[in-house]
Scaffold this active site. Structure first.
Site, mmCIF file in Angstrom:
data_model
loop_
_atom_site.group_PDB
_atom_site.id
_atom_site.type_symbol
_atom_site.label_atom_id
_atom_site.label_comp_id
_atom_site.label_asym_id
_atom_site.label_seq_id
_atom_site.Cartn_x
_atom_site.Cartn_y
_atom_site.Cartn_z
ATOM 1 N N GLY A 161 0.755 -1.237 0.000
ATOM 2 C CA GLY A 161 0.000 0.000 0.000
ATOM 3 C C GLY A 161 0.787 1.289 0.000
ATOM 4 N N ASP A 162 2.125 1.203 0.110
ATOM 5 C CA ASP A 162 2.920 2.435 0.165
ATOM 6 C C ASP A 162 4.330 2.186 -0.366
ATOM 7 O OD1 ASP A 162 3.255 5.134 0.664
ATOM 8 O OD2 ASP A 162 3.751 4.878 2.783
ATOM 9 N N PHE A 163 4.400 1.551 -1.537
ATOM 10 C CA PHE A 163 5.681 1.162 -2.137
ATOM 11 C C PHE A 163 6.280 2.398 -2.805
ATOM 12 C CE2 PHE A 163 8.280 -1.736 -4.920
ATOM 13 C CZ PHE A 163 8.814 -2.515 -3.907
ATOM 14 N N ASN A 164 6.808 3.295 -1.974
ATOM 15 C CA ASN A 164 7.263 4.588 -2.491
ATOM 16 C C ASN A 164 8.780 4.738 -2.419
ATOM 17 O OD1 ASN A 164 8.120 5.743 0.057
ATOM 18 N ND2 ASN A 164 5.985 6.163 0.545
#
Length: 356
Positions: A214-217
């Protein structure tokens, strides 16, 4: 990345005391690490270990079952060959503990974990290549496929209804659009929300379900150079936004954040997509919604960064990283249009795959 919370404000002396009391280790070096709404510390011990002490905000600290699943997920991915942190047990054998502390806002409970330290630099600090973008897409797909095999009695907690950062819940964003009052961006965000309703909402039944990181940044992926100087993925961080979602969500999130850091953002989709499809090819509905979902993630980032900044004005520099870099990319995507962007991404992906 919670909306309402009290961010911890622990001192280094308090961190040192906790490391000693909870883990029977002596902190030789402590330094603060960036965090959206928690507090993270790098800790090097006199015993020779390196760790990250993670202190959750008060709101997320209430969700013990969710944090347990996140911690278990990290260990499960690690066991299956991905570079994730694992939790170090306390002297009493617990992987997490609630600490009642007055860190400036009165006595409150904060969930504390000591995680293994992963070496490397965030992707935001290295030259991003097409090959690394390919590996990011491939790794994101592998991660979601592994998570889908995971078994745990509390997996139901990942069904996070109305979770603001889930790409299934874009309608929740409308409650916060007022933070853009007077900004021309508001009209464009609203147009994406409307587009989402006529595309994603209608085709979601054809998406394949999975568990999303959900937050592969760009701040949650670490890399290290190999012997030949080529950067390889060495760490995946921050599982706080895990939720039941869809494979296409993870891909859209990955593309969006890599567009922020790549010098030619419109070229990002091709290699990331090629890497993803080398593991998990998209179906027709997923392909048709990718463009809108990438735009949707930009909208989530813009609106929630502005909202969170009203709660944490002192954290403005960190909170607005994506917004400041991403606004012109967002407009470029809108101006290019769905047909042109999709053609560019999918043709580039096909060409990149042929060269592999």
């Amino acid at each position: 990345m919670s909306v309402k919370h009290s961010k911890p404000n622990f001192s280094t002396s308090l961190v040192s005391e906790m490391v000693k009391r909870l883990f029977r280790m002596t902190a030789a070096e402590i330094r603060s690490l960036p965090s959206y709404d928690d507090q993270n510390f790098y800790v090097a011990t006199a015993e020779g270990g390196e760790y990250v002490l993670k202190i959750m905000n008060t709101e997320d600290s209430k969700n013990l079952d969710l944090i347990e699943v996140q911690t278990f997920s990290m260990a499960f991915l690690h066991q299956n060959g991905l570079p994730t942190q694992t939790a170090v047990p306390t002297t009493s054998g617990q992987l997490m503990t609630l600490e009642e502390v007055d860190s400036g806002d009165g006595c409150q409970k904060y969930l504390v974990r000591l995680l293994t330290y992963l070496p490397g630099m965030t992707i935001s600090k290295v030259p991003l290549t097409l090959q690394l973008l390919y590996e990011l897409g491939k790794t994101a797909a592998r991660m979601d496929l592994i998570l889908q095999k995971m078994e745990h009695p509390q997996l139901h907690v990942l069904h996070r209804e109305k979770f603001i950062w889930s790409l299934s819940n874009l309608d929740v964003l409308e409650q916060y659009l007022h933070v853009l009052d007077g900004d021309p961006l508001q009209k464009n965000v609203q147009s994406v929300l409307d587009l989402y309703k006529t595309t994603v909402d209608l085709k979601r039944s054809h998406f394949r379900k999975c568990i999303n990181h959900g937050d592969f940044n760009e701040l949650n992926v670490l890399v290290q150079p190999d012997k030949s100087g080529i950067y390889m993925i060495s760490g995946i961080l921050d599982f706080g936004d895990m939720n039941n979602g869809y494979y296409i969500h993870e891909l859209a999130i990955t593309i969006m954040y890599m567009m922020i850091v790549y010098p030619e953002p419109m070229e990002v989709g091709g290699p990331v997509l090629a890497g993803w499809e080398s593991v998990l090819p998209l179906n027709k509905a997923e392909k048709d919604c990718l463009y809108v979902l990438v735009l949707s993630r930009f909208c989530q980032s813009f609106v929630m960064a502005r909202h969170t900044m009203t709660l944490q004005p002192e954290n403005e520099e960190y909170l607005m990283i994506t917004s400041r870099k991403g606004i012109h990319i967002f407009y470029q995507l809108l101006e290019s249009g769905k047909e042109q962007v999709e053609k560019m991404w999918f043709q580039s992906a096909a060409q990149y795959s042929e060269r592999k």
